[in-house]
Design a protein around this motif. Structure first.
Motif, PDB file in Angstrom:
ATOM      1  N   SER A 113       0.894  -1.131  -0.305  1.00 21.46           N
ATOM      2  CA  SER A 113      -0.085  -0.371  -0.191  1.00 21.46           C
ATOM      3  C   SER A 113       1.350   1.197  -0.184  1.00 21.46           C
ATOM      4  O   SER A 113       1.820   1.693   1.226  1.00 21.46           O
ATOM      5  CB  SER A 113      -1.252   0.336   1.033  1.00 21.46           C
ATOM      6  N   ARG A 114       0.934   1.486  -1.166  1.00 21.92           N
ATOM      7  CA  ARG A 114       1.611   3.460  -0.857  1.00 21.92           C
ATOM      8  C   ARG A 114       0.473   4.463  -0.544  1.00 21.92           C
ATOM      9  O   ARG A 114      -0.552   4.162  -1.303  1.00 21.92           O
ATOM     10  CB  ARG A 114       2.154   3.643  -2.229  1.00 21.92           C
ATOM     11  N   PHE A 115       1.299   5.355   0.010  1.00 25.44           N
ATOM     12  CA  PHE A 115       0.211   6.453   0.458  1.00 25.44           C
ATOM     13  C   PHE A 115       0.789   7.423   0.272  1.00 25.44           C
ATOM     14  O   PHE A 115       2.161   7.730  -0.504  1.00 25.44           O
ATOM     15  CB  PHE A 115       0.410   6.349   1.612  1.00 25.44           C
ATOM     16  N   GLU A 116      -0.218   8.547   0.276  1.00 26.95           N
ATOM     17  CA  GLU A 116       0.578  10.348  -0.008  1.00 26.95           C
ATOM     18  C   GLU A 116       1.915  11.302   0.302  1.00 26.95           C
ATOM     19  O   GLU A 116       2.551  11.211   0.311  1.00 26.95           O
ATOM     20  CB  GLU A 116      -0.576  11.433  -0.067  1.00 26.95           C
ATOM     21  N   ILE A 131      -4.712   3.651   8.108  1.00 24.48           N
ATOM     22  CA  ILE A 131      -4.093   4.837   7.508  1.00 24.48           C
ATOM     23  C   ILE A 131      -4.858   5.614   6.673  1.00 24.48           C
ATOM     24  O   ILE A 131      -4.866   7.243   7.008  1.00 24.48           O
ATOM     25  CB  ILE A 131      -2.275   4.393   6.695  1.00 24.48           C
ATOM     26  N   SER A 132      -5.321   4.878   5.787  1.00 25.78           N
ATOM     27  CA  SER A 132      -6.203   5.711   4.889  1.00 25.78           C
ATOM     28  C   SER A 132      -7.646   6.118   5.400  1.00 25.78           C
ATOM     29  O   SER A 132      -7.377   7.176   4.923  1.00 25.78           O
ATOM     30  CB  SER A 132      -6.864   4.832   4.028  1.00 25.78           C
ATOM     31  N   GLU A 133      -7.617   5.853   6.559  1.00 28.41           N
ATOM     32  CA  GLU A 133      -9.062   5.998   6.907  1.00 28.41           C
ATOM     33  C   GLU A 133      -8.172   7.577   7.604  1.00 28.41           C
ATOM     34  O   GLU A 133      -9.533   8.110   8.225  1.00 28.41           O
ATOM     35  CB  GLU A 133      -9.586   5.036   7.967  1.00 28.41           C
ATOM     36  N   ARG A 134      -7.384   7.829   8.692  1.00 28.67           N
ATOM     37  CA  ARG A 134      -6.818   8.449   9.612  1.00 28.67           C
ATOM     38  C   ARG A 134      -5.730   9.024   9.525  1.00 28.67           C
ATOM     39  O   ARG A 134      -5.615  10.600  10.183  1.00 28.67           O
ATOM     40  CB  ARG A 134      -6.841   7.917  11.186  1.00 28.67           C
ATOM     41  N   HIS A 135      -4.749   8.857   8.150  1.00 33.50           N
ATOM     42  CA  HIS A 135      -4.057   9.233   8.188  1.00 33.50           C
ATOM     43  C   HIS A 135      -3.205  10.403   7.142  1.00 33.50           C
ATOM     44  O   HIS A 135      -2.823  11.669   6.967  1.00 33.50           O
ATOM     45  CB  HIS A 135      -2.667   8.931   8.619  1.00 33.50           C
TER      46      HIS A 135
END
Length: 243
Positions: A113-116, A131-135
């Motif tokens: 999973s890669r995030f901003e 992480i996707s829900e909170r950060h």
């Protein structure tokens, strides 16, 4: 003449920015919680350049446990599945060896999973959802190669190597990294690992800590999310008294 001018300008800038005491007495950390400076303090009997392995290294200079050591002549291996860091390591830490892959118990592929905000990138699907829900916003899930740590090091150091510092920060996948390492062929003196529990007494029960204890390590410091351990066989060398 030019050297004197540069020195003069530097001194004036330091004074203007109010950094005189910092430059004279301070020690700047690159790490998220000052892990690098604490490790340096623990090693104050021998600051000679040595070797590190940084798994989940992230950016070569931003929130990293090993840039502090690189600037002091240390060299080693940085491992991260994020390909964006390859060019950055080439530019900013060219004498380190960057390996672009994940680390796990077996060779294969895993969904990554890669995030901003790349600090949150993870192989852990449960953590990814939180992480996707909170950060941070999820950019993509992509399959990436995963290899045991001992296999990666075997290719680079086939005859084995002593490692003074092993840093592991893999967002919930840390236990797989630790258990895929060969501590006999690649002995480690200090380990800095991410531990989810903030309370120190709870952290001592963490599977990562327990796994390292079975390899002869003792936890000697707990920060908010990181724990620092030392191997029993070298504790006396660094002036650490163990029970």
């Amino acid at each position: 003449m030019l050297a004197r001018m540069r020195k003069h300008i530097r001194e004036k800038l330091i004074q203007r920015l109010g950094l005189t005491n910092h430059c004279a007495f301070g020690c700047s950390s690159f790490a998220q919680e000052g892990e690098d400076v604490l490790l340096w303090r623990l090693m104050d009997r021998d600051h000679s350049a040595s070797t590190y392995v940084d798994v989940g290294c992230n950016h070569p200079m931003h929130m990293t446990n090993t840039a502090f050591f690189y600037e002091r002549g240390w060299r080693g291996i940085a491992i991260d599945p994020n390909p964006d860091f390859a060019d950055q390591f080439s530019r900013l830490r060219p004498e380190d060896q960057f390996v672009c892959c994940g680390v796990g118990l077996e060779a294969g592929e895993l969904s990554y999973s890669r995030f901003e905000q790349p600090l949150y990138n993870t192989f852990d699907p449960g953590k990814s959802q939180i992480i996707s829900e909170r950060h941070s916003r999820l950019i993509e899930n992509v399959l990436v190669p995963v290899r045991p740590l001992k296999n990666i090091l075997d290719e680079i150091w086939p005859d084995g190597k002593k490692i003074r510092l092993l840093s592991v920060d893999c967002e919930g996948y840390d236990i797989q990294v630790v258990e895929s390492h060969d501590f006999q062929k690649f002995p480690v003196e200090f380990a800095c690992v991410e531990v989810g529990a903030v309370v120190a007494s709870n952290a001592l029960c963490d599977p990562v800590i327990k796994s390292l204890e079975s390899e002869g390590f003792v936890c000697i410091s707990k920060l908010c999310k990181s724990a620092i351990l030392i191997h029993r066989t070298v504790a006396a060398k660094w002036g650490v008294e163990l029970p």
